[in-house]
Design an enzyme around this catalytic site. Structure first.
Site, mmCIF file in Angstrom:
data_model
loop_
_atom_site.group_PDB
_atom_site.id
_atom_site.type_symbol
_atom_site.label_atom_id
_atom_site.label_comp_id
_atom_site.label_asym_id
_atom_site.label_seq_id
_atom_site.Cartn_x
_atom_site.Cartn_y
_atom_site.Cartn_z
ATOM 1 N N PRO A 91 0.774 -1.361 -0.072
ATOM 2 C CG PRO A 91 -0.702 -1.645 1.688
ATOM 3 C CD PRO A 91 0.368 -2.029 1.127
ATOM 4 C CE LYS B 139 1.357 5.911 -9.534
ATOM 5 N NZ LYS B 139 0.402 5.276 -10.370
ATOM 6 C CE LYS C 255 0.211 5.539 -1.805
ATOM 7 N NZ LYS C 255 0.475 4.138 -2.319
HETATM 8 P P1 NAD Z 1 -3.946 -3.148 -2.107
HETATM 9 O O1 NAD Z 1 -4.284 -2.410 -0.754
HETATM 10 O O2 NAD Z 1 -5.162 -3.938 -2.764
HETATM 11 O O3 NAD Z 1 -2.751 -4.332 -2.017
HETATM 12 C C1 NAD Z 1 -1.666 -4.013 -1.076
HETATM 13 C C2 NAD Z 1 -1.832 -5.844 -0.495
HETATM 14 O O4 NAD Z 1 -0.271 -5.566 0.532
HETATM 15 C C3 NAD Z 1 -2.787 -6.143 0.254
HETATM 16 O O5 NAD Z 1 -3.163 -7.435 0.062
HETATM 17 C C4 NAD Z 1 -2.299 -6.164 1.702
HETATM 18 O O6 NAD Z 1 -2.643 -7.302 2.572
HETATM 19 C C5 NAD Z 1 -0.705 -6.435 1.621
HETATM 20 N N1 NAD Z 1 -0.040 -6.013 2.620
HETATM 21 C C6 NAD Z 1 -0.056 -4.849 3.433
HETATM 22 N N2 NAD Z 1 0.928 -5.050 4.702
HETATM 23 C C7 NAD Z 1 1.728 -6.129 4.243
HETATM 24 C C8 NAD Z 1 2.591 -6.614 4.854
HETATM 25 N N3 NAD Z 1 3.181 -6.156 5.873
HETATM 26 N N4 NAD Z 1 3.262 -7.808 4.542
HETATM 27 C C9 NAD Z 1 2.740 -8.257 3.350
HETATM 28 N N5 NAD Z 1 1.606 -7.935 2.672
HETATM 29 C C10 NAD Z 1 1.110 -6.709 3.009
HETATM 30 O O7 NAD Z 1 -3.112 -2.136 -2.818
HETATM 31 P P2 NAD Z 1 -3.196 -2.173 -4.546
HETATM 32 O O8 NAD Z 1 -4.216 -1.221 -5.254
HETATM 33 O O9 NAD Z 1 -2.887 -3.449 -4.988
HETATM 34 O O10 NAD Z 1 -2.142 -1.001 -4.737
HETATM 35 C C11 NAD Z 1 -0.594 -1.311 -4.377
HETATM 36 C C12 NAD Z 1 0.128 -0.274 -4.732
HETATM 37 O O11 NAD Z 1 0.124 0.130 -6.189
HETATM 38 C C13 NAD Z 1 -0.161 0.906 -3.815
HETATM 39 O O12 NAD Z 1 1.060 1.674 -3.592
HETATM 40 C C14 NAD Z 1 -0.826 2.204 -4.950
HETATM 41 O O13 NAD Z 1 -0.712 3.257 -4.785
HETATM 42 C C15 NAD Z 1 -0.133 1.530 -6.093
HETATM 43 N N6 NAD Z 1 -1.291 1.581 -7.480
HETATM 44 C C16 NAD Z 1 -2.404 1.324 -7.373
HETATM 45 C C17 NAD Z 1 -3.156 1.360 -8.562
HETATM 46 C C18 NAD Z 1 -4.678 0.879 -8.590
HETATM 47 O O14 NAD Z 1 -5.485 1.203 -9.628
HETATM 48 N N7 NAD Z 1 -5.140 0.144 -7.599
HETATM 49 C C19 NAD Z 1 -2.789 2.015 -9.562
HETATM 50 C C20 NAD Z 1 -1.443 2.330 -9.609
HETATM 51 C C21 NAD Z 1 -0.490 2.186 -8.579
#
Ligand code: NAD
Length: 295
Positions: free
Chosen positions: A65, A170, A245
């Site tokens: 995250p 980004k 964010k």
């Molecule tokens: P998400 O919250 O769906 O996934 C994050 C995952 O990390 C979750 O499964 C969570 O359980 C896991 N996690 C958290 N803490 C942890 C730990 N200590 N150990 C292991 N796993 C852990 O988020 P996302 O949408 O997949 O986004 C991930 C990243 O990509 C973020 O930084 C977000 O800003 C970026 N991003 C997201 C998008 C989008 O459209 N969702 C687009 C571009 C970039």
């Protein structure tokens, strides 16, 4: 290759699945067991900690995250650096602040591991289709080494410069996007309030000097375009919470480097207000509703 993958959320899970499809053997970890089980069902093996996911692999990818999670996963007692062998390259694709990206990369380097920051754009659709854009910060040698694997999850792989510059690219892009979406919202609302048809106004803007991605590809005014979140009640797309964010990351980075981000700060506050009203789950173009009269 043997690849470790930590963080199997909305983005990480489809990215990891694409690596499995490409023939790699994957060891995965997430704090949410359901997310791990889904990847196990797709053919990955599960590890009990980031350290274990990073041991006995040739490459490690994380998709978490935000900055605190990245620090925890890499630097804690059971973290990646306590389990990974020297020489294994580390890739963090989370969107985090550039200072943390550099700090963790420095710690990895002292441990004998090269690390690249490789945040993505393209959303969950791009993650599933394997068409993400990767903005990569790190040495050119590391970029060349990891580019073939990134190409199995993405289409556009760009070397931005040394460590942290992937995150810089980004957050600067999203800073501008957050501001331009508010600008388009303001202009579309004013124009329609003053009596011009929304489609006519958008047509003029899109062939004039006000044109931008927020106006011609993702117009926030309902009825102007098909196949955009504004045409489906602002569902799907890029969540306002994620925009908040990224704007907050840009502001934090600006503060640390003492750079002015006047419009960015205003945009961040507008998204914060919008989110505090309970709208953070909507697409970010719904910010236009701060301007529009409720029907
Ligand atoms: P998400 O919250 O769906 O996934 C994050 C995952 O990390 C979750 O499964 C969570 O359980 C896991 N996690 C958290 N803490 C942890 C730990 N200590 N150990 C292991 N796993 C852990 O988020 P996302 O949408 O997949 O986004 C991930 C990243 O990509 C973020 O930084 C977000 O800003 C970026 N991003 C997201 C998008 C989008 O459209 N969702 C687009 C571009 C970039």
């Amino acid at each position: 290759m043997k690849i470790g993958f930590v963080g199997l959320g909305h983005m990480g899970a489809p990215m990891a699945r694409n690596l499995l499809k490409a023939g790699h053997s994957l060891t995965v970890f997430d704090v949410v067991q359901l997310n791990v089980d889904a990847l196990k069902a797709a053919g990955a093996s599960a590890a009990i900690s980031p350290a274990r996911a990073a041991s006995e692999v040739e490459l490690l990818v994380t998709m978490l995250p935000s900055s605190p999670h990245v620090k925890t996963v890499y630097l804690d007692q059971d973290g990646v650096l306590s389990g990974v062998a020297r020489g294994v390259t580390l890739i963090d694709s989370s969107t985090i602040d550039p200072h943390t990206a550099r700090e963790v990369a420095d710690r990895a380097a002292r441990h004998g591991n090269s690390m690249a920051d490789a945040p993505v754009s393209g959303g969950t659709g791009g993650a599933e289709a394997g068409t993400l854009t990767f903005m990569v910060g790190g040495s050119f040698e590391v970029f060349e080494q990891i580019a073939p694997v990134l190409r199995q999850m993405g289409k556009n792989i760009v070397h931005c410069g040394e460590s942290g510059t992937g995150q810089v690219a980004k957050i600067c892009n999203n800073l501008l996007l957050g501001i331009s979406m508010i600008g388009v919202s303001e202009a579309m609302n004013l124009g329609t309030a003053l009596g011009i048809d929304a489609k006519v106004l958008a047509g003029i803007i899109n062939t004039s000097s006000g044109r931008c991605w927020s106006s011609d590809t993702y117009n926030p005014y309902p009825g102007v375009m098909d196949n955009v979140p504004a045409a489906r009640g602002y569902t799907g797309g890029f969540g306002a919470e994620l925009m908040l964010k990224d704007l907050t990351l840009a502001l934090d980075a600006a503060k640390l480097s003492k750079q002015p981000v006047v419009l960015g700060a205003l945009a961040q506050q507008l998204y914060q207000m919008f989110s505090s009203q309970g709208a953070g789950g909507q697409d970010f173009s719904a910010i236009i509703n701060l301007y529009r009269q409720k029907p």
